[in-house]
Design a protein around this motif. Sequence first.
Motif, PDB file in Angstrom:
ATOM      1  N   SER A  44      46.357  37.249  30.088  1.00 50.79           N
ATOM      2  CA  SER A  44      46.734  38.066  31.284  1.00 50.79           C
ATOM      3  C   SER A  44      46.625  37.456  32.313  1.00 50.79           C
ATOM      4  CB  SER A  44      45.692  38.750  32.035  1.00 50.79           C
ATOM      5  OG  SER A  44      45.250  39.804  30.269  1.00 50.79           O
ATOM      6  N   LYS A  46      48.169  36.962  36.391  1.00 52.19           N
ATOM      7  CA  LYS A  46      48.366  37.594  38.188  1.00 52.19           C
ATOM      8  C   LYS A  46      50.101  37.859  38.070  1.00 52.19           C
ATOM      9  CE  LYS A  46      47.391  38.043  42.832  1.00 52.19           C
ATOM     10  NZ  LYS A  46      46.863  37.900  43.639  1.00 52.19           N
ATOM     11  N   LEU A  47      50.822  38.804  38.131  1.00 53.55           N
ATOM     12  CA  LEU A  47      52.033  38.308  38.848  1.00 53.55           C
ATOM     13  C   LEU A  47      52.315  38.063  40.119  1.00 53.55           C
ATOM     14  CD1 LEU A  47      53.316  41.886  36.740  1.00 53.55           C
ATOM     15  CD2 LEU A  47      53.752  40.292  36.351  1.00 53.55           C
ATOM     16  N   TYR A  49      54.693  39.045  41.927  1.00 52.11           N
ATOM     17  CA  TYR A  49      55.186  40.208  42.557  1.00 52.11           C
ATOM     18  C   TYR A  49      55.223  41.032  41.792  1.00 52.11           C
ATOM     19  CZ  TYR A  49      59.775  39.437  41.039  1.00 52.11           C
ATOM     20  OH  TYR A  49      60.882  39.474  39.741  1.00 52.11           O
ATOM     21  N   GLU A  50      54.618  42.055  41.942  1.00 50.72           N
ATOM     22  CA  GLU A  50      54.413  43.675  41.528  1.00 50.72           C
ATOM     23  C   GLU A  50      55.340  44.492  41.281  1.00 50.72           C
ATOM     24  OE1 GLU A  50      53.008  47.973  42.996  1.00 50.72           O
ATOM     25  OE2 GLU A  50      51.720  46.244  43.826  1.00 50.72           O
ATOM     26  N   ASP A  53      54.116  49.108  39.708  1.00 54.81           N
ATOM     27  CA  ASP A  53      53.138  48.937  40.185  1.00 54.81           C
ATOM     28  C   ASP A  53      52.522  48.479  39.067  1.00 54.81           C
ATOM     29  OD1 ASP A  53      53.971  51.389  41.720  1.00 54.81           O
ATOM     30  OD2 ASP A  53      53.911  52.564  40.325  1.00 54.81           O
ATOM     31  N   TYR A  54      52.623  47.506  37.959  1.00 56.01           N
ATOM     32  CA  TYR A  54      51.105  46.693  38.010  1.00 56.01           C
ATOM     33  C   TYR A  54      51.417  45.184  38.393  1.00 56.01           C
ATOM     34  CZ  TYR A  54      52.218  49.564  33.514  1.00 56.01           C
ATOM     35  OH  TYR A  54      52.168  49.966  32.471  1.00 56.01           O
ATOM     36  N   LYS A  55      50.344  44.449  38.873  1.00 58.51           N
ATOM     37  CA  LYS A  55      50.448  43.245  39.221  1.00 58.51           C
ATOM     38  C   LYS A  55      49.683  42.163  38.085  1.00 58.51           C
ATOM     39  CE  LYS A  55      48.422  45.964  43.873  1.00 58.51           C
ATOM     40  NZ  LYS A  55      47.910  45.984  44.732  1.00 58.51           N
ATOM     41  N   GLU A  56      49.550  42.710  37.063  1.00 54.62           N
ATOM     42  CA  GLU A  56      48.996  41.611  36.381  1.00 54.62           C
ATOM     43  C   GLU A  56      49.668  41.783  34.865  1.00 54.62           C
ATOM     44  OE1 GLU A  56      45.410  41.604  34.712  1.00 54.62           O
ATOM     45  OE2 GLU A  56      44.455  40.499  36.658  1.00 54.62           O
TER      46      GLU A  56
END
Length: 94
Positions: A44, A46-47, A49-50, A53-56
């Motif tokens: 896992s 962190k992305l 950008y979103e 609606d997922y930030k990871e």
Amino acid sequence: MKKYEAMIIFAPDTEEEKRNSIMERFKGIIEENGSVDSVDEWGSRKLAYEINDYKEGYYIVVNFEAGADSVNELDRIAKITDDVVRHMVVREEE
């Protein structure tokens, strides 16, 4: 056959068992006309950008050799798989 690298980002809420079954399907597509050199699970992260609606996301990198047909099929299946948030397949330089 040419060498490729695929990065597949799964939704962070995807269960490990389901993620593994999807990866086995991808490996099966590649191994029909090629070979998987390595599978590297980054886990896992962190992305940037979103996305949806997922930030990871859960990152997996696959290095493989295959023909163009296998790459096209892998791309097609990744696009229609709900648990895959993003994917990219690039050809490695020789």
